[in-house]
Motif scaffolding. Structure first.
Motif, PDB file in Angstrom:
ATOM      1  N   PRO A   5      -1.759  -2.092   3.363  1.00 44.47           N
ATOM      2  CA  PRO A   5      -2.774  -2.888   2.660  1.00 44.47           C
ATOM      3  C   PRO A   5      -4.068  -2.105   2.409  1.00 44.47           C
ATOM      4  O   PRO A   5      -4.768  -2.356   1.430  1.00 44.47           O
ATOM      5  CB  PRO A   5      -3.042  -4.060   3.606  1.00 44.47           C
ATOM      6  N   ALA A   6      -4.390  -1.155   3.284  1.00 42.03           N
ATOM      7  CA  ALA A   6      -5.606  -0.357   3.143  1.00 42.03           C
ATOM      8  C   ALA A   6      -5.289   1.034   2.594  1.00 42.03           C
ATOM      9  O   ALA A   6      -6.029   1.988   2.824  1.00 42.03           O
ATOM     10  CB  ALA A   6      -6.312  -0.239   4.482  1.00 42.03           C
TER      11      ALA A   6
ATOM     12  N   GLU B 179      -8.814   3.989  11.330  1.00 41.54           N
ATOM     13  CA  GLU B 179      -8.186   3.302  12.451  1.00 41.54           C
ATOM     14  C   GLU B 179      -7.179   2.268  11.945  1.00 41.54           C
ATOM     15  O   GLU B 179      -7.463   1.501  11.033  1.00 41.54           O
ATOM     16  CB  GLU B 179      -9.275   2.615  13.281  1.00 41.54           C
ATOM     17  N   ASN B 180      -6.003   2.257  12.524  1.00 44.73           N
ATOM     18  CA  ASN B 180      -4.917   1.324  12.205  1.00 44.73           C
ATOM     19  C   ASN B 180      -4.356   1.477  10.794  1.00 44.73           C
ATOM     20  O   ASN B 180      -3.620   0.612  10.330  1.00 44.73           O
ATOM     21  CB  ASN B 180      -5.350  -0.133  12.440  1.00 44.73           C
TER      22      ASN B 180
ATOM     23  N   SER C  62      -1.995   7.293  -7.436  1.00 47.61           N
ATOM     24  CA  SER C  62      -0.812   7.002  -8.247  1.00 47.61           C
ATOM     25  C   SER C  62       0.493   7.445  -7.583  1.00 47.61           C
ATOM     26  O   SER C  62       1.536   7.443  -8.228  1.00 47.61           O
ATOM     27  CB  SER C  62      -0.954   7.670  -9.612  1.00 47.61           C
ATOM     28  N   ALA C  63       0.464   7.777  -6.316  1.00 41.31           N
ATOM     29  CA  ALA C  63       1.629   8.348  -5.641  1.00 41.31           C
ATOM     30  C   ALA C  63       2.719   7.333  -5.311  1.00 41.31           C
ATOM     31  O   ALA C  63       3.814   7.714  -4.917  1.00 41.31           O
ATOM     32  CB  ALA C  63       1.189   9.071  -4.365  1.00 41.31           C
ATOM     33  N   GLY C  64       2.424   6.064  -5.425  1.00 43.43           N
ATOM     34  CA  GLY C  64       3.439   5.055  -5.114  1.00 43.43           C
ATOM     35  C   GLY C  64       3.327   4.555  -3.688  1.00 43.43           C
ATOM     36  O   GLY C  64       2.380   4.886  -2.956  1.00 43.43           O
ATOM     37  N   GLU C  65       4.300   3.743  -3.293  1.00 43.35           N
ATOM     38  CA  GLU C  65       4.275   3.120  -1.968  1.00 43.35           C
ATOM     39  C   GLU C  65       4.735   4.077  -0.871  1.00 43.35           C
ATOM     40  O   GLU C  65       4.169   4.119   0.208  1.00 43.35           O
ATOM     41  CB  GLU C  65       5.161   1.871  -1.979  1.00 43.35           C
TER      42      GLU C  65
END
Length: 153
Positions: free
Chosen positions: A20-21, A49-50, A87-90
């Motif tokens: 998400p971040a 962090e995290n 733009s590298a994707g997931e």
């Protein structure tokens, strides 16, 4: 043993899944914003962090990122590198040269991706020069108001 203090840099392939971040780290460097003088490399400035990078645990502040999804980062501007990350994707594969354990001068910046950061070496030289000028001015002022005592013969 040949007496050399240098070791061969370790190169890792690290696969991260964007969270998400994002990927969870900030970068500095590039051909137009060199982090290290005469080095256009892209370096990890801060591990969030995290974030995905922190949870993986292998990427460290000060590591040099050599490639993203097989695309080399050599001689790219900072902005072009940031765009590659965005733009590298997931699923992102990083080729990373780990910071030498002998060189612990990692990035001093926690700027986010896309923000520029001055080179640590430039900042350090500027600081040393400024301190030298201040010290010289102080010495001159001291000598002016506290002349050397004259000996009596």
């Amino acid at each position: 043993m040949n007496g050399s203090a240098h070791s061969t840099p370790t190169v890792l392939d690290i696969n991260l899944k964007r969270g998400p971040a994002g990927l969870g780290f900030n970068i500095v460097g590039g051909a137009d914003q060199q982090y290290i003088m005469n080095d256009s490399g892209i370096y990890v400035a801060k591990i969030k962090e995290n974030g995905a990078a922190a949870l993986d645990g292998r990427l460290q502040e000060g590591d040099r990122i050599l490639a993203i999804n097989g695309q080399k980062l050599e001689n790219l501007s900072h902005g072009a590198a940031v765009e590659l990350f965005r733009s590298a994707g997931e699923d992102v594969q990083l080729s990373v040269q780990q910071r030498s354990t002998l060189l612990q001068n990692g990035p001093a910046s926690s700027r986010s991706d896309g923000e520029s950061s001055p080179a640590l070496g430039t900042w350090t030289l500027l600081t040393v020069f400024t301190l030298a000028v201040v010290a010289a001015a102080g010495f001159i002022a001291y000598k002016r108001f506290h002349p050397h005592p004259r000996g009596r013969f």
